[in-house]
Design a protein around this motif. Structure first.
Motif, PDB file in Angstrom:
ATOM      1  N   ALA A  90       0.858  -1.192   0.000  1.00  0.00           N
ATOM      2  CA  ALA A  90       0.000   0.000   0.000  1.00  0.00           C
ATOM      3  C   ALA A  90       0.890   1.237   0.000  1.00  0.00           C
ATOM      4  N   ALA A  91       0.588   2.164  -0.893  1.00  0.00           N
ATOM      5  CA  ALA A  91       1.376   3.390  -1.025  1.00  0.00           C
ATOM      6  C   ALA A  91       0.462   4.601  -0.923  1.00  0.00           C
ATOM      7  N   ALA A  92       0.960   5.643  -0.294  1.00  0.00           N
ATOM      8  CA  ALA A  92       0.166   6.862  -0.135  1.00  0.00           C
ATOM      9  C   ALA A  92       0.112   7.635  -1.443  1.00  0.00           C
ATOM     10  N   TYR A  93      -1.070   8.205  -1.747  1.00  0.00           N
ATOM     11  CA  TYR A  93      -1.128   9.022  -2.951  1.00  0.00           C
ATOM     12  C   TYR A  93      -0.347  10.314  -2.738  1.00  0.00           C
ATOM     13  N   ASN A  94       0.026  10.931  -3.856  1.00  0.00           N
ATOM     14  CA  ASN A  94       0.902  12.116  -3.836  1.00  0.00           C
ATOM     15  C   ASN A  94       2.240  11.803  -3.182  1.00  0.00           C
ATOM     16  N   SER A  95       2.758  10.605  -3.444  1.00  0.00           N
ATOM     17  CA  SER A  95       4.035  10.218  -2.849  1.00  0.00           C
ATOM     18  C   SER A  95       4.812   9.351  -3.833  1.00  0.00           C
ATOM     19  N   THR A  96       6.066   9.092  -3.510  1.00  0.00           N
ATOM     20  CA  THR A  96       6.913   8.181  -4.281  1.00  0.00           C
ATOM     21  C   THR A  96       7.169   6.940  -3.450  1.00  0.00           C
ATOM     22  N   ALA A  97       6.901   5.788  -4.000  1.00  0.00           N
ATOM     23  CA  ALA A  97       7.069   4.531  -3.279  1.00  0.00           C
ATOM     24  C   ALA A  97       8.261   3.768  -3.851  1.00  0.00           C
ATOM     25  N   ASN A  98       9.032   3.161  -2.967  1.00  0.00           N
ATOM     26  CA  ASN A  98      10.166   2.320  -3.358  1.00  0.00           C
ATOM     27  C   ASN A  98       9.740   0.863  -3.212  1.00  0.00           C
ATOM     28  N   PHE A  99       9.498   0.209  -4.335  1.00  0.00           N
ATOM     29  CA  PHE A  99       8.978  -1.153  -4.327  1.00  0.00           C
ATOM     30  C   PHE A  99      10.115  -2.177  -4.352  1.00  0.00           C
ATOM     31  N   SER A 100       9.854  -3.303  -3.699  1.00  0.00           N
ATOM     32  CA  SER A 100      10.735  -4.462  -3.755  1.00  0.00           C
ATOM     33  C   SER A 100       9.886  -5.671  -4.114  1.00  0.00           C
ATOM     34  N   VAL A 101      10.286  -6.370  -5.170  1.00  0.00           N
ATOM     35  CA  VAL A 101       9.553  -7.552  -5.633  1.00  0.00           C
ATOM     36  C   VAL A 101      10.488  -8.743  -5.564  1.00  0.00           C
ATOM     37  N   ARG A 102      10.123  -9.730  -4.768  1.00  0.00           N
ATOM     38  CA  ARG A 102      10.945 -10.929  -4.630  1.00  0.00           C
ATOM     39  C   ARG A 102      10.198 -12.124  -5.206  1.00  0.00           C
ATOM     40  N   GLY A 103      10.933 -12.967  -5.923  1.00  0.00           N
ATOM     41  CA  GLY A 103      10.302 -14.133  -6.527  1.00  0.00           C
ATOM     42  C   GLY A 103      11.309 -15.036  -7.197  1.00  0.00           C
ATOM     43  N   PHE A 104      10.824 -16.152  -7.718  1.00  0.00           N
ATOM     44  CA  PHE A 104      11.670 -17.108  -8.424  1.00  0.00           C
ATOM     45  C   PHE A 104      11.661 -16.817  -9.927  1.00  0.00           C
ATOM     46  N   ASN A 105      12.862 -16.746 -10.509  1.00  0.00           N
ATOM     47  CA  ASN A 105      13.032 -16.616 -11.963  1.00  0.00           C
ATOM     48  C   ASN A 105      12.278 -15.424 -12.543  1.00  0.00           C
ATOM     49  N   ILE A 106      12.255 -14.328 -11.827  1.00  0.00           N
ATOM     50  CA  ILE A 106      11.541 -13.147 -12.333  1.00  0.00           C
ATOM     51  C   ILE A 106      12.464 -12.194 -13.083  1.00  0.00           C
ATOM     52  N   ALA A 107      13.779 -12.401 -12.972  1.00  0.00           N
ATOM     53  CA  ALA A 107      14.737 -11.573 -13.718  1.00  0.00           C
ATOM     54  C   ALA A 107      15.383 -12.438 -14.795  1.00  0.00           C
ATOM     55  N   GLN A 108      14.790 -12.410 -15.985  1.00  0.00           N
ATOM     56  CA  GLN A 108      15.256 -13.206 -17.115  1.00  0.00           C
ATOM     57  C   GLN A 108      15.508 -12.287 -18.305  1.00  0.00           C
TER      58      GLN A 108
END
Length: 378
Positions: A90-108
Motif C-alpha cells: 500500500a502506497a500513499a497518494y501524492n508520494s513516491t514509493a520504493n517497491f521491492s519484488v521478490r520471486g523465483f526466476n523473475i529476472a530473465q
C-alpha cells in the motif's frame, strides 16, 4: 471489459459453459472453432485487428479474419516463476514509493516488469535492469524500483511479463497514508518466504494469504470506484459508476473489524454514507452488522472507542439531498439479539476492563446517569 488492467488494451472476458467432451474437442484442435467464430460474425468484430485465443495448452492467432498461427502453448512463466512477496503493498497518494519484488526466476533476459495504475504505465522496464545482483541465483531474486503516484486512490498491479505474453501479477493499493499503514500489516501474511519449508500449518498460512490477497483486490477496487464516482459527480447521472455490492462491502467491513483497523473501518463507513454502496438504507445496513459487539468480543478498546465516536452527516454523492446534521451511529446501550447490549457482553467476558472503560467513556455519556449499575457489573 477491463481496460484498467492493461492500458491501451481492452480485455474482453467471455465465459462459456460447454460439456466436457466439447472442451476436449476444442483443446485438441481449436483452429476450426476459431475459424467458425470468425466466419459467422455479422458485424465484423471478430474480423478486425488481432485475435489471440488460448484454450488450455493450445493457442491461435488471427489477423483481420485470417488464421495466422495454431501452436501449443508453452509459457515461459509457469510453476517455476513466482512472485513471493511485494513491499509495500500500500502506497500513499501524492508520494513516491520504493517497491521491492521478490520471486523465483523473475529476472530473465526476456522478461519485463510493468507497474500499472490509473490506466497508465508508471514503470516499463526489463527486469534485468531492476535486478542489482547479476550473478546466477538458485534462490529468490529481488527487483527494486520507484514510482510516483498522483492524488488518486485505487488499485494497481505489478506484473512480470515474458515475450509470449504469459505473466504473473500482484496487486497493490494507493490510499491515504493512515489507511496504508494499517493495510501494510498484511505484508507478513502475504510473504511466502516467511512461511519457510515447514509443512505443518502451511495450508492455514496459504488460506490466510488468499484472504489477504482478496482484501487487497477488493479494497483497491472499492477505492477506485469511489474515486471515479466522486470525480464524475458533476457529470450526468448515467455516467456515475455503479455502486459496490452490499455482500462484497460486508466482507470488507468484517475483515477490517477482524484486523482491528480503526482507520480502514472509518474509511469504509465514510464510503458507505457517501452513497457508493448498493444498500437501501446505509444506517439500517450498518446498524445490522453488530460492529460494536464484534469489537467488544475482540476486546479491542481502540476499535470500540472509534465506533462510539464515529459520526456521519454526508449525503449520497449526486443525490441532490442536503447533508443531515452530524449524528452518532453507535452507543454502548444499543441492543442486539435477546436485548443484549455491548455493555452486557463486556461485563461477562474476561480481560475486558479496557473495553468497559471505552464503553463508559462514550462521547454521548449515555451511561452517565446509571453509572452505579456499571460499577456493579464491573
Amino acid at each position: 471489459m477491463e481496460s484498467y488492467i492493461r492500458p491501451g488494451c481492452v480485455i474482453l472476458t467471455i465465459y462459456l459453459r460447454l460439456p466436457n467432451w466439447m472442451w476436449d474437442k476444442i483443446n485438441v484442435d481449436p483452429a476450426p472453432w476459431i475459424e467458425n467464430l470468425i466466419s459467422i460474425s455479422t458485424h465484423g468484430f471478430w474480423e478486425t485487428g488481432w485475435l489471440y485465443a488460448r484454450v488450455q495448452d493450445r493457442l491461435t492467432l488471427s489477423c483481420n479474419g485470417r488464421l495466422m498461427l495454431v501452436s501449443p502453448w508453452r509459457p515461459v512463466i509457469g510453476d517455476k516463476h513466482q512472485i513471493l512477496c511485494v513491499t509495500p503493498i500500500a502506497a500513499a497518494y501524492n508520494s513516491t514509493a520504493n517497491f521491492s519484488v521478490r520471486g523465483f526466476n523473475i529476472a530473465q533476459p526476456t522478461t519485463k516488469l510493468l507497474c500499472i495504475f490509473g490506466g497508465k504505465y508508471l514503470v516499463q522496464e526489463a527486469t534485468q535492469k531492476l535486478h542489482a545482483d547479476t550473478r546466477i541465483q538458485q534462490g529468490p531474486q529481488c527487483l527494486t524500483f520507484s514510482c510516483s503516484f498522483p492524488s488518486t486512490s485505487g488499485r494497481g498491479f505489478i506484473e512480470v511479463e515474458d515475450y509470449d505474453q504469459s505473466s504473473i501479477c500482484f496487486p497493490f493499493v494507493v490510499a491515504e497514508e493512515s489507511i496504508c499503514c494499517e493495510i501494510r500489516m498484511l505484508e507478513e501474511k502475504l510473504n511466502i518466504i516467511a512461511f519457510g519449508d515447514a509443512l505443518e500449518g502451511r495450508e492455514d498460512l496459504m488460506a490466510s494469504r488468499s484472504q489477504a490477497l482478496k482484501f487487497l483486490h477488493e479494497i483497491g477496487w472499492l477505492l477506485q470506484r469511489s474515486h471515479t464516482r466522486a470525480t464524475s459527480s458533476k457529470a450526468p447521472q448515467q455516467h456515475h459508476a455503479v455502486g459496490f455490492s452490499a455482500a462484497r462491502f460486508r466482507w470488507l467491513l468484517s475483515f477490517a473489524v477482524d484486523q482491528e483497523w480503526c482507520g480502514v473501518v472509518k474509511m469504509l463507513l465514510d464510503t458507505l454514507f457517501q452513497g457508493n454502496i448498493d444498500v437501501a438504507s446505509p444506517v439500517d445496513f450498518v446498524l445490522g452488522e453488530s460492529l460494536v459487539f464484534a469489537a467488544v468480543n475482540k476486546r479491542s478498546k481502540p476499535l470500540v472507542a472509534c465506533l462510539l465516536r464515529y459520526t456521519t452527516k454526508s449525503a449520497p454523492v449526486g443525490s441532490g439531498a442536503v447533508a443531515t446534521p452530524a449524528r452518532f451511529l453507535f452507543t454502548p446501550d444499543m441492543t442486539g439479539s435477546s436485548d443484549i447490549t455491548p455493555l452486557h457482553v463486556a461485563a461477562t467476558i474476561t480481560n475486558a476492563a479496557a473495553v468497559l472503560d471505552a464503553l463508559t467513556d462514550d462521547p454521548q455519556q449515555v451511561l452517565a446517569p446509571n453509572s452505579h449499575a456499571i460499577f456493579f457489573l464491573n
